[in-house]
Motif scaffolding. Sequence first.
Motif, short mmCIF file in Angstrom:
data_model
loop_
_atom_site.label_atom_id
_atom_site.label_comp_id
_atom_site.label_asym_id
_atom_site.label_seq_id
_atom_site.Cartn_x
_atom_site.Cartn_y
_atom_site.Cartn_z
N VAL A 14 0.83 -1.19 0.00
CA VAL A 14 0.00 0.00 0.00
C VAL A 14 0.88 1.25 0.00
O VAL A 14 0.62 2.21 -0.73
CB VAL A 14 -0.97 0.00 1.21
CG1 VAL A 14 -1.63 1.34 1.38
CG2 VAL A 14 -2.00 -1.09 1.05
N ILE A 15 1.94 1.25 0.79
CA ILE A 15 2.86 2.39 0.85
C ILE A 15 3.53 2.60 -0.52
O ILE A 15 3.62 3.73 -1.01
CB ILE A 15 3.90 2.20 1.97
CG1 ILE A 15 3.22 2.30 3.33
CG2 ILE A 15 5.03 3.22 1.84
CD1 ILE A 15 4.12 1.96 4.50
N LEU A 16 3.96 1.52 -1.17
CA LEU A 16 4.58 1.63 -2.48
C LEU A 16 3.58 2.16 -3.53
O LEU A 16 3.92 2.98 -4.38
CB LEU A 16 5.14 0.29 -2.93
CG LEU A 16 6.42 -0.16 -2.22
CD1 LEU A 16 6.81 -1.57 -2.64
CD2 LEU A 16 7.55 0.81 -2.53
N LEU A 17 2.34 1.70 -3.45
CA LEU A 17 1.32 2.15 -4.38
C LEU A 17 1.04 3.65 -4.22
O LEU A 17 0.93 4.39 -5.20
CB LEU A 17 0.02 1.35 -4.18
CG LEU A 17 -1.09 1.59 -5.19
CD1 LEU A 17 -0.63 1.28 -6.60
CD2 LEU A 17 -2.30 0.76 -4.83
N VAL A 18 0.99 4.13 -2.98
CA VAL A 18 0.79 5.55 -2.70
C VAL A 18 1.99 6.36 -3.21
O VAL A 18 1.83 7.42 -3.82
CB VAL A 18 0.55 5.80 -1.20
CG1 VAL A 18 0.63 7.28 -0.86
CG2 VAL A 18 -0.79 5.22 -0.77
N ALA A 19 3.21 5.87 -3.03
CA ALA A 19 4.42 6.56 -3.48
C ALA A 19 4.44 6.68 -5.00
O ALA A 19 4.76 7.75 -5.55
CB ALA A 19 5.66 5.82 -2.99
N VAL A 20 4.07 5.62 -5.71
CA VAL A 20 4.03 5.65 -7.17
C VAL A 20 2.98 6.67 -7.64
O VAL A 20 3.21 7.45 -8.58
CB VAL A 20 3.75 4.24 -7.74
CG1 VAL A 20 3.40 4.31 -9.21
CG2 VAL A 20 4.94 3.34 -7.52
N THR A 21 1.83 6.71 -6.98
CA THR A 21 0.78 7.66 -7.33
C THR A 21 1.25 9.10 -7.12
O THR A 21 1.00 9.97 -7.96
CB THR A 21 -0.49 7.39 -6.49
OG1 THR A 21 -0.88 6.03 -6.69
CG2 THR A 21 -1.61 8.31 -6.86
N VAL A 22 1.95 9.38 -6.04
CA VAL A 22 2.46 10.72 -5.76
C VAL A 22 3.49 11.13 -6.82
O VAL A 22 3.47 12.26 -7.32
CB VAL A 22 3.06 10.80 -4.34
CG1 VAL A 22 3.86 12.07 -4.14
CG2 VAL A 22 1.96 10.67 -3.31
N VAL A 23 4.38 10.23 -7.20
CA VAL A 23 5.39 10.52 -8.21
C VAL A 23 4.72 10.81 -9.56
O VAL A 23 5.08 11.77 -10.25
CB VAL A 23 6.41 9.37 -8.32
CG1 VAL A 23 7.29 9.52 -9.55
CG2 VAL A 23 7.26 9.29 -7.07
N LEU A 24 3.75 10.01 -9.95
CA LEU A 24 3.04 10.24 -11.21
C LEU A 24 2.30 11.58 -11.20
O LEU A 24 2.30 12.32 -12.19
CB LEU A 24 2.04 9.11 -11.48
CG LEU A 24 2.64 7.81 -12.01
CD1 LEU A 24 1.58 6.74 -12.11
CD2 LEU A 24 3.27 8.03 -13.36
N ALA A 25 1.68 11.92 -10.09
CA ALA A 25 0.98 13.20 -9.97
C ALA A 25 1.98 14.36 -10.10
O ALA A 25 1.68 15.37 -10.75
CB ALA A 25 0.23 13.28 -8.65
N ALA A 26 3.15 14.23 -9.51
CA ALA A 26 4.17 15.28 -9.60
C ALA A 26 4.65 15.45 -11.04
O ALA A 26 4.79 16.58 -11.54
CB ALA A 26 5.34 14.96 -8.68
N VAL A 27 4.89 14.35 -11.74
CA VAL A 27 5.34 14.41 -13.13
C VAL A 27 4.28 15.06 -14.01
O VAL A 27 4.58 15.92 -14.84
CB VAL A 27 5.70 13.00 -13.65
CG1 VAL A 27 5.90 13.00 -15.15
CG2 VAL A 27 6.95 12.49 -12.94
N LEU A 28 3.03 14.69 -13.84
CA LEU A 28 1.94 15.28 -14.62
C LEU A 28 1.77 16.77 -14.34
O LEU A 28 1.52 17.55 -15.25
CB LEU A 28 0.63 14.54 -14.37
CG LEU A 28 0.52 13.17 -15.03
CD1 LEU A 28 -0.76 12.47 -14.59
CD2 LEU A 28 0.54 13.29 -16.53
N SER A 29 1.91 17.17 -13.09
CA SER A 29 1.75 18.60 -12.77
C SER A 29 2.88 19.43 -13.38
O SER A 29 2.65 20.53 -13.86
CB SER A 29 1.66 18.81 -11.26
OG SER A 29 2.90 18.53 -10.64
N VAL A 30 4.10 18.91 -13.37
CA VAL A 30 5.23 19.62 -13.98
C VAL A 30 5.00 19.74 -15.49
O VAL A 30 5.21 20.80 -16.08
CB VAL A 30 6.57 18.91 -13.67
CG1 VAL A 30 7.69 19.44 -14.55
CG2 VAL A 30 6.91 19.07 -12.21
#
Length: 186
Positions: A14-30
């Motif tokens: 669950v922690i890894l899944l949340v981390a991947v989601t946060v990284v993807l959101a950061a890349v999309l926002s940039v």
Amino acid sequence: MTGQLRAVSSIISVILLVAVTVVLAAVLSVATVGLAETLDDTAPVIGQSDGEFAAQDGFDGGIVRITHVAGDVVRVSDIEVAVSADCSGDGTEKHGRLVNLPAKSGDRPQSDNIEGDDIFDESTGSLTERGADDTGALVTDEFRPGDVIVFRIAGGDCDLQSGDTVTVRVVHTPSNAVIIRQELTA
């Protein structure tokens, strides 16, 4: 003990899944912010313009007037005027450019306002005829509907014959887009 391992691995996944989601959101926002910045450099739209070439009695050359009839207001410091003219009557064109606008010397083009072939008359005339705003004050830093870019093509430097063509392009420098193009006949 096996139940405890399964519980820990479930928490880690669950922690890894949340981390991947946060990284993807950061890349999309940039990527989205980068796209929005390029959209800010779009060219203004000049919906309508008019051009006139007036020969001068007793002088070679002539006066060019480019009128902003309708469309967006453009900062004068964000435009350049590119001119191509058949100055010899033999099909050979000269190319000049008015830059660093507005002109500092009584609104007349000077050497620091000219690039390329020197086909512009620096001794007389002005670069603009300005419309007045509602208060009657002259607008000096904007090119807006009613304003006219005026310059003189110098005889001697550019001898125009009847029927020769002068092409004027007003370029919006931040976007490098041509916002006005007028082809005038001498």
